[in-house]
Design an enzyme around this catalytic site. Sequence first.
Site, PDB file in Angstrom:
ATOM      1  CG  HIS A 172       8.306 -11.500  -1.127  1.00 43.31           C
ATOM      2  ND1 HIS A 172       7.381 -12.130  -0.204  1.00 43.31           N
ATOM      3  CD2 HIS A 172       7.969 -10.512  -1.644  1.00 43.31           C
ATOM      4  CE1 HIS A 172       6.379 -11.020  -0.400  1.00 43.31           C
ATOM      5  NE2 HIS A 172       6.887 -10.039  -1.240  1.00 43.31           N
ATOM      6  CD  GLU A 173       9.722  -7.697  -3.499  1.00 49.90           C
ATOM      7  OE1 GLU A 173       9.468  -7.487  -4.570  1.00 49.90           O
ATOM      8  OE2 GLU A 173       9.423  -7.473  -2.533  1.00 49.90           O
ATOM      9  CG  HIS A 176       5.900 -10.302  -6.403  1.00 45.16           C
ATOM     10  ND1 HIS A 176       4.612 -10.666  -6.069  1.00 45.16           N
ATOM     11  CD2 HIS A 176       6.521  -9.740  -5.123  1.00 45.16           C
ATOM     12  CE1 HIS A 176       4.311 -10.265  -4.757  1.00 45.16           C
ATOM     13  NE2 HIS A 176       5.302  -9.749  -4.437  1.00 45.16           N
ATOM     14  CE1 TYR A 187       0.826  -7.662  -5.302  1.00 38.45           C
ATOM     15  CE2 TYR A 187       0.503  -5.346  -5.354  1.00 38.45           C
ATOM     16  CZ  TYR A 187       1.110  -6.443  -4.645  1.00 38.45           C
ATOM     17  OH  TYR A 187       1.886  -6.125  -3.511  1.00 38.45           O
ATOM     18  CD  GLU A 196       2.690  -9.078  -1.671  1.00 36.75           C
ATOM     19  OE1 GLU A 196       3.579  -9.518  -0.752  1.00 36.75           O
ATOM     20  OE2 GLU A 196       2.910  -8.117  -2.797  1.00 36.75           O
ATOM     21  CG  ASP A 269      -1.283  -3.320   0.931  1.00 36.96           C
ATOM     22  OD1 ASP A 269      -0.779  -3.275   0.044  1.00 36.96           O
ATOM     23  OD2 ASP A 269      -1.246  -4.343   1.843  1.00 36.96           O
ATOM     24  CG  HIS A 274       1.616  -6.097   1.680  1.00 46.50           C
ATOM     25  ND1 HIS A 274       1.378  -5.345   0.417  1.00 46.50           N
ATOM     26  CD2 HIS A 274       2.985  -6.729   0.788  1.00 46.50           C
ATOM     27  CE1 HIS A 274       2.031  -4.987  -0.399  1.00 46.50           C
ATOM     28  NE2 HIS A 274       3.219  -6.122  -0.129  1.00 46.50           N
TER      29      HIS A 274
END
Length: 354
Positions: A172-173, A176, A187, A196, A269, A274
């Site tokens: 996932h990271e 990005h 974002y 995301e 957020d 998210h």
Amino acid sequence: MNPEATASHPVFCTIVPPHVLDKLARLDDPDRSQRALSTLEHDALQRTRRRITTVRGLGAPTGAPSDKPNRTIYDAKRQETLPGKKVHSEEDKPSKDASVNRAHAGLGATFELYLKVYGRHSIDDSGLPLNATVHYGENYDNAFWDGQRMVFGDGDNDLFLDFTIPVDVIGHELTHGVTQHTANLDYFGQSGALNESMSDVFGALIKQYALGQNAAQADWLIGAGLLGPNVTGEALRSMKAPGTAYDDDVLGKDPQPATMDDYVKTSRDNGGVHINSGIPNHAFYLLATALGGNAWERAGQIWYATLTGGELDKDAQFDDFARLTVATARNKYGEGDVLQALLKAWSQVGVPAT
């Protein structure tokens, strides 16, 4: 072609959403609230640093593509100084430190999916070395991509375990970073939720590819194995059933919607990036399971080609992305079952795709 996609603008992205940490920071329990507050303060500082880097901009990739990853693992030794001490290189034997080994393996699993399935040479498609730092901070309850490296906290062994445990968190990271070097999605709001969602989708595919699971066999959970022994829940998010990943007295209830009927309008957020990511996540799940077989094949190919094709604007909304996936599917697979399954998936989550 989207000219903005050629300029890389990194954002600071964490796997544990701010809304979860916000709730924990307001607890009456001083130990838990202080840990959450420390993590929130750290992440806020890192976001500020990331914005400065974004304004300055990054240069174009300059590496040489290779079919082999170039991984280096560092140990922060519970400090918050990056990158930390170098403890493991690509050709080294397995470490005695399980976190080092898991980080090394997760970086490799991510590299392998992108290379073997999509022909992509590392995160930037130009052989970017994959660096990671483990044992970051004291009881740091998060993991993040900072535009240059993966960074893993050890968790607190109460609500969260070691962040190197779930391979999909690593995938996932790092995804990005792929988005950073391709569509470069803003974002905030729906474009941020798409950002995301891309990371959740490819994080799930990286896990499925590593485990040899088809769409029917997969759990479609993001962060399974990360929640600590005192949490009632399975994972951080569920693509199969958004809103059901956890329901806990301390963490609260998973707030993700599965369809546009429950879209969450919020200023927190970054506009709910998210939270509302559950909608395109669920669309991908519906498509992949309707098509059957390996999700990284037809469904994954549509998502990857749309992300990297140069037509996706950095401020794209859900319906913009949906329409581009339809154009991609029609170009790749014609007017048959794949296209019809895709149209149905978007319809089921309430996003116009035509």
